[in-house]
Motif scaffolding. Structure first.
Motif, mmCIF file in Angstrom:
data_model
loop_
_atom_site.group_PDB
_atom_site.id
_atom_site.type_symbol
_atom_site.label_atom_id
_atom_site.label_comp_id
_atom_site.label_asym_id
_atom_site.label_seq_id
_atom_site.Cartn_x
_atom_site.Cartn_y
_atom_site.Cartn_z
ATOM 1 N N MET A 19 0.818 -1.222 0.133
ATOM 2 C CA MET A 19 -0.025 0.057 0.225
ATOM 3 C C MET A 19 0.961 1.153 -0.113
ATOM 4 O O MET A 19 1.913 1.254 0.379
ATOM 5 N N LEU A 20 0.193 2.321 -0.357
ATOM 6 C CA LEU A 20 0.771 3.587 -0.436
ATOM 7 C C LEU A 20 0.241 4.475 0.601
ATOM 8 O O LEU A 20 -1.197 4.300 0.839
ATOM 9 N N PRO A 21 0.846 5.701 1.075
ATOM 10 C CA PRO A 21 0.146 6.344 2.025
ATOM 11 C C PRO A 21 -0.962 7.239 1.293
ATOM 12 O O PRO A 21 -0.527 7.609 0.081
ATOM 13 N N VAL A 22 -1.779 7.625 2.043
ATOM 14 C CA VAL A 22 -2.820 8.489 1.482
ATOM 15 C C VAL A 22 -2.341 9.941 1.424
ATOM 16 O O VAL A 22 -1.857 10.147 2.743
ATOM 17 N N VAL A 23 -2.218 10.711 0.391
ATOM 18 C CA VAL A 23 -1.951 12.059 0.620
ATOM 19 C C VAL A 23 -3.194 12.951 0.173
ATOM 20 O O VAL A 23 -3.814 12.731 -0.838
ATOM 21 N N VAL A 24 -3.321 13.965 1.126
ATOM 22 C CA VAL A 24 -4.666 14.818 1.006
ATOM 23 C C VAL A 24 -4.083 16.157 1.343
ATOM 24 O O VAL A 24 -2.962 16.398 1.775
ATOM 25 N N SER A 25 -4.698 17.082 0.908
ATOM 26 C CA SER A 25 -4.535 18.478 1.185
ATOM 27 C C SER A 25 -4.777 18.822 2.456
ATOM 28 O O SER A 25 -5.788 18.090 3.311
ATOM 29 N N GLU A 26 -4.131 19.708 3.311
ATOM 30 C CA GLU A 26 -4.306 20.131 4.586
ATOM 31 C C GLU A 26 -5.735 20.747 4.683
ATOM 32 O O GLU A 26 -6.275 20.491 6.072
ATOM 33 N N GLY A 76 2.394 -2.174 9.307
ATOM 34 C CA GLY A 76 1.010 -2.449 9.372
ATOM 35 C C GLY A 76 -0.003 -1.365 9.950
ATOM 36 O O GLY A 76 -1.175 -1.669 9.881
ATOM 37 N N LEU A 77 0.229 -0.145 10.038
ATOM 38 C CA LEU A 77 -0.465 1.155 10.203
ATOM 39 C C LEU A 77 -1.031 1.660 9.048
ATOM 40 O O LEU A 77 -0.526 1.666 7.706
ATOM 41 N N LYS A 78 -2.388 2.179 9.052
ATOM 42 C CA LYS A 78 -3.008 3.070 7.826
ATOM 43 C C LYS A 78 -2.242 4.256 8.095
ATOM 44 O O LYS A 78 -2.171 4.879 9.150
ATOM 45 N N VAL A 79 -1.918 5.144 7.052
ATOM 46 C CA VAL A 79 -1.014 6.344 7.053
ATOM 47 C C VAL A 79 -1.617 7.227 6.002
ATOM 48 O O VAL A 79 -2.292 6.966 4.907
ATOM 49 N N VAL A 80 -1.944 8.604 6.810
ATOM 50 C CA VAL A 80 -2.266 9.691 5.843
ATOM 51 C C VAL A 80 -1.024 10.833 5.854
ATOM 52 O O VAL A 80 -0.822 11.105 7.151
ATOM 53 N N ILE A 81 -0.878 11.320 4.663
ATOM 54 C CA ILE A 81 -0.071 12.548 4.879
ATOM 55 C C ILE A 81 -0.810 13.714 4.508
ATOM 56 O O ILE A 81 -1.324 13.652 3.088
ATOM 57 N N SER A 82 -0.995 14.679 5.340
ATOM 58 C CA SER A 82 -1.410 16.076 4.868
ATOM 59 C C SER A 82 -0.521 16.835 4.466
ATOM 60 O O SER A 82 0.539 16.956 5.249
ATOM 61 N N GLU A 83 -0.690 17.803 3.178
ATOM 62 C CA GLU A 83 0.245 18.757 2.725
ATOM 63 C C GLU A 83 -0.390 19.810 2.742
ATOM 64 O O GLU A 83 -1.479 20.170 2.386
ATOM 65 N N SER A 84 0.397 21.075 2.992
ATOM 66 C CA SER A 84 0.160 22.141 2.837
ATOM 67 C C SER A 84 1.532 23.140 2.130
ATOM 68 O O SER A 84 2.542 22.434 2.020
ATOM 69 N N GLU A 85 1.408 24.466 2.052
ATOM 70 C CA GLU A 85 2.446 25.071 1.337
ATOM 71 C C GLU A 85 3.700 24.823 2.364
ATOM 72 O O GLU A 85 4.770 25.068 1.975
ATOM 73 N N ASN A 86 3.370 24.988 3.586
ATOM 74 C CA ASN A 86 4.410 25.168 4.687
ATOM 75 C C ASN A 86 4.809 23.889 5.274
ATOM 76 O O ASN A 86 5.775 23.567 5.827
ATOM 77 N N HIS A 87 4.170 22.576 5.360
ATOM 78 C CA HIS A 87 4.797 21.528 5.913
ATOM 79 C C HIS A 87 3.893 20.391 5.112
ATOM 80 O O HIS A 87 2.875 20.461 4.795
#
Length: 119
Positions: A19-26, A76-87
């Protein structure tokens, strides 16, 4: 040479993972505070699953955020990466974090990262 997209970057770091981490907007998340005893952490819900903030990276540390996300996935964890302009913020499934057994003296990089985040 063009920059790789989000999917290509995550795939490169997670090539050993299914699986890949889910990437979402902040803007797509609504963080809240979690209090457990004296520790206060940030949490959020994504797809009806509670997540806890594991780490925050500056916008110049995108590769580190994705690398951590992939290491958590391999645990084995579910992961979400939230992204913004700063972090970039790396979030992990809160219920799975509770079940993850980390010895306080562990040399495991994931356990050390979780320890730094107050978990």
């Amino acid at each position: 040479m063009p920059k790789p997209g989000k999917f290509a970057l995550s795939f490169w770091f997670c090539k050993a993972s299914v699986m890949l981490p889910v990437v979402v907007s902040e803007d797509a998340i609504d963080p809240f505070n979690i209090s457990g005893g004296t520790v206060i952490a940030q949490g959020m819900y994504f797809a009806s699953t509670p997540y806890q903030l594991v780490s925050v990276f500056s916008s110049t540390k995108k590769l580190l955020a994705h690398a951590l996300g992939c290491r958590l996935l391999r645990k084995g964890l579910k992961v979400v990466i939230s992204e913004s302009e700063n972090h970039y913020r790396v979030w992990a499934d809160r219920q799975a974090l509770v079940q993850l057994k980390c010895n306080p003296q562990s040399q495991d990089a994931i356990c050390q990262e979780l320890s730094r985040s107050g978990f």
